[in-house]
Design an enzyme around this catalytic site. Structure first.
Site, PDB file in Angstrom:
ATOM      1  N   LYS A  73       0.853  -1.189   0.000  1.00 16.67           N
ATOM      2  CA  LYS A  73       0.000   0.000   0.000  1.00 16.67           C
ATOM      3  C   LYS A  73       0.887   1.237   0.000  1.00 16.67           C
ATOM      4  CE  LYS A  73      -4.512   0.509   0.050  1.00 16.67           C
ATOM      5  NZ  LYS A  73      -5.440  -0.355  -0.717  1.00 16.67           N
ATOM      6  N   GLY A 174     -21.663   4.842   4.388  1.00 15.06           N
ATOM      7  CA  GLY A 174     -20.743   5.346   3.378  1.00 15.06           C
ATOM      8  C   GLY A 174     -21.311   5.195   1.984  1.00 15.06           C
ATOM      9  N   GLY A 176     -19.854   6.401  -1.020  1.00 16.43           N
ATOM     10  CA  GLY A 176     -18.899   6.673  -2.092  1.00 16.43           C
ATOM     11  C   GLY A 176     -19.228   5.811  -3.299  1.00 16.43           C
ATOM     12  N   VAL A 178     -18.346   2.846  -4.182  1.00 17.47           N
ATOM     13  CA  VAL A 178     -18.686   1.460  -3.879  1.00 17.47           C
ATOM     14  C   VAL A 178     -20.002   1.379  -3.110  1.00 17.47           C
ATOM     15  CG1 VAL A 178     -17.975  -0.624  -2.666  1.00 17.47           C
ATOM     16  CG2 VAL A 178     -16.290   0.706  -3.934  1.00 17.47           C
ATOM     17  N   TYR A 180     -22.474   3.441  -2.933  1.00 22.42           N
ATOM     18  CA  TYR A 180     -23.628   3.834  -3.742  1.00 22.42           C
ATOM     19  C   TYR A 180     -24.001   2.736  -4.731  1.00 22.42           C
ATOM     20  CZ  TYR A 180     -26.833   6.832  -6.252  1.00 22.42           C
ATOM     21  OH  TYR A 180     -27.977   7.359  -6.807  1.00 22.42           O
TER      22      TYR A 180
END
Length: 339
Positions: A73, A174, A176, A178, A180
């Site tokens: 990452k 959440g 965002g 994903v 949504y």
């Protein structure tokens, strides 16, 4: 999860306001794969901890999904909504190129296709650039949501004996890309949605588009529901929140949902079925793997559909051994990694 890391790299260039971290957890199965996150952390220490946990999660995610990659990452410290970006991402690209393929980056929280295009000017070890499989029609987000949707159905079957989503109350934290898209899949199947987001515009849009019931961010954890679906930042399942849960299943897209490993055992003790995050949210990394292998969207969807079987195997192992699903998933992944 066992904790051992191959590399932890700190980068800084004050002249351009650049501060970043690259964490490479494990490359036994192949090059470390994991996106680049840009976020404004409360401290450098928190940024390091996030990078380390995310890198380790990517190792386990690739392993349990049968992908020939390890985990890594990158984290750029900064506000993703402010300031010039080209110099920052080109500086990151230069360092990634120096690693000679040990780490391959892509999009993550706070980063875009344009950012990956800047990285691409410095190195070929990057995905999600303009025209790539992951960038076209936001396939990465769509497949992540699709995998979570399939995982929710598998979890419902395990908990209730039927994978039927219709009339089930699902609380999505959440909204965002994903979260949504996940709401879209669930609403098509007749789920009753309760949603929240820190962005009031996204919240209103979900209410208008899906007939969802809105909640304030701090209230969503205690909403009475069949499924609580965390799709925002990690660490949401912790000492303060677990006691507030009012659900039968936890199944969402967020990475590192457990603040600590012991919280998986706490959830298990409450009789709540937990779909381990790195199992259920693997759709994005599957798209990246297919892209690197020269595959297409159909191949990505086919591989994402295997998430249901993988999750079911985790549930079966947990039942057979009388352990938490989090521990069962870790054992499977560690066996595949050979650690």
């Amino acid at each position: 999860m066992k904790q051992s890391y191959e590399q932890l790299i700190f980068l800084q260039d004050r002249s351009i306001g650049f501060k970043a971290i690259i964490a490479i957890h494990n490359t036994k199965l192949g090059p470390a794969l994991g996106g680049c996150r840009m976020w404004q952390y409360t401290s450098d220490e928190n940024a390091v901890l996030d990078a380390l946990r995310l890198a380790q999660g990517m190792t386990y995610k690739s392993a349990i999904s049968g992908l020939p990659y390890g985990g890594g990452k990158a984290v750029i410290l900064g506000n993703p909504s402010q300031g010039p970006r080209e110099l920052l991402f080109r500086a990151l690209g230069q360092k990634i190129h120096e690693l000679q393929g040990a780490y391959i980056t892509g999009m993550d929280l706070g980063t875009t296709v344009s950012d990956m295009d800047w990285v691409r000017l410095e190195t070929s070890f990057v995905t999600d650039i303009s025209g790539s499989l992951g960038a076209v029609s936001e396939l990465t987000a769509k497949m992540t949501a699709y995998g979570v949707y399939l995982g929710i159905k598998a979890s419902l079957k395990r908990a209730y004996g039927s994978e039927t989503v219709k009339n089930k109350i699902i609380a999505v934290q959440g909204l965002g890309k994903v979260g949504y898209q996940l709401c879209h899949f669930l609403k098509q199947d007749g789920a009753q949605l309760v949603v929240t987001d820190i962005n009031p515009k996204l919240l209103k849009k979900a209410v208008d588009d899906f007939g969802a019931s809105a909640r304030k961010p701090h209230d969503i954890i205690s909403v009475p529901c069949d499924v609580f679906s965390p799709c925002a930042l990690g660490g949401i399942l912790n000492d303060d929140t677990i006691g507030q849960l009012n659900c039968s299943i936890i199944a969402g897209a967020a990475n590192n949902q457990l603040a600590e490993s012991r919280h998986g055992e706490m959830i298990h003790g409450l009789g709540i079925l937990y779909a381990p995050d790195y199992v259920i949210n693997a759709g994005g990394i599957i798209v990246t793997s297919v892209e690197l292998d020269g595959g297409d969207a159909a191949a990505a969807q086919w591989k994402t559909e295997k998430i249901s079987n993988t999750l079911t195997n985790v549930f079966s192992k947990a039942d057979a051994q009388g352990i938490s699903t989090a521990e069962a998933a870790d054992q499977i992944a560690e066996q595949l990694i050979g650690s």
